[in-house]
Design an enzyme around this catalytic site. Sequence first.
Site, PDB file in Angstrom:
ATOM      1  N   SER A 138       0.120   0.936  -1.673  1.00 35.82           N
ATOM      2  CA  SER A 138      -0.606   2.156  -1.352  1.00 35.82           C
ATOM      3  C   SER A 138      -1.601   1.821  -0.245  1.00 35.82           C
ATOM      4  O   SER A 138      -1.245   1.180   0.745  1.00 35.82           O
ATOM      5  CB  SER A 138      -1.287   2.704  -2.607  1.00 35.82           C
ATOM      6  OG  SER A 138      -2.008   3.878  -2.343  1.00 35.82           O
ATOM      7  N   TYR A 152      -0.140  11.679   5.246  1.00 36.99           N
ATOM      8  CA  TYR A 152      -0.077  10.271   4.837  1.00 36.99           C
ATOM      9  C   TYR A 152      -0.768  10.107   3.485  1.00 36.99           C
ATOM     10  O   TYR A 152      -0.228   9.476   2.566  1.00 36.99           O
ATOM     11  CB  TYR A 152      -0.737   9.389   5.890  1.00 36.99           C
ATOM     12  CG  TYR A 152      -0.870   7.937   5.473  1.00 36.99           C
ATOM     13  CD1 TYR A 152       0.217   7.079   5.556  1.00 36.99           C
ATOM     14  CD2 TYR A 152      -2.092   7.437   5.006  1.00 36.99           C
ATOM     15  CE1 TYR A 152       0.095   5.739   5.161  1.00 36.99           C
ATOM     16  CE2 TYR A 152      -2.209   6.112   4.620  1.00 36.99           C
ATOM     17  CZ  TYR A 152      -1.126   5.269   4.702  1.00 36.99           C
ATOM     18  OH  TYR A 152      -1.246   3.960   4.308  1.00 36.99           O
ATOM     19  N   LYS A 156       0.613   8.805  -0.323  1.00 40.78           N
ATOM     20  CA  LYS A 156       0.042   7.699  -1.079  1.00 40.78           C
ATOM     21  C   LYS A 156      -0.573   8.165  -2.396  1.00 40.78           C
ATOM     22  O   LYS A 156      -0.517   7.451  -3.408  1.00 40.78           O
ATOM     23  CB  LYS A 156      -1.002   6.962  -0.231  1.00 40.78           C
ATOM     24  CG  LYS A 156      -0.416   6.245   0.978  1.00 40.78           C
ATOM     25  CD  LYS A 156       0.661   5.228   0.591  1.00 40.78           C
ATOM     26  CE  LYS A 156       1.126   4.405   1.771  1.00 40.78           C
ATOM     27  NZ  LYS A 156       2.225   3.460   1.416  1.00 40.78           N
TER      28      LYS A 156
END
Length: 274
Positions: A138, A152, A156
């Site tokens: 992560s 993004y 994650k």
Amino acid sequence: MNTGHTKTWFVTGASRGFGDVWTRAALRRGERVVATARDVSALKPLADEFGDAVLPLALDVTDREAAFAAVARGAAHFGGIDVAVNNAGYGLFGMVEEVTEAQARAQLETNLFGALWVTQAVLPGMRERGRGHILQVSSIGGVAAFPTLGLYHASKWGLEAFSEALAQEVASAGIRVTIIEPGPYGTDWSGSSAVHAEPEPAYEHVREARRAAAAGRVPIDPAVTADAVLAVVDAERPPLRLFLGGYCLPIAERVYAERLATWREWRSLSESAG
């Protein structure tokens, strides 16, 4: 030092960045690695240096069938997978309004679903042997969100969510899950592999503020993370989450303090909803 049995690793995105660093660290201490990358020719240096200890395979993690096939081939070749490292991923830069549908879907397909497919593929073998360790790569961006990286972060945060649930689901089977949360390292996630949305001029002031905040920050060499990752793989009781670098914890402490303060400030309204 690894005092257990010789482990077999399955690493995605093994040709560069963290994937290359951790693959080499495992191989140098005598372990075996199924090293995967979209372009298998990029893995030739590993094969040349480490020979039969590495099995280089082409893999696009967004292809679920290909992920299952690669895991099956690696497991058959080395006799099982002990450590799976879901490292393949890239950065999508753009305001939430700016990113296209194709860009948003591609980001989630790689960073979120790619890790999911590999995770699903390694679990049956790990359950059968009663052991295994899955490392989900992560970011501090899996804990805190910043402008210009909304999708993004979505990828994650999703990775962290299913991995936290997974850890509870498989603990009794002897399988451990660790979410690796690095700070800013020089891994090229924001370089040649990154995707940039078409900028909307209305957000230029936000971009300028982000550039100013990052000015002077020198990315850390990812090679310095090798010992920490080997240590967490060797740990009898590895953590669910592990920050890499000193950059992350102060950010997390600030973010969680702000969240708690907001929930407490609005507690009376929350409780009025029954």
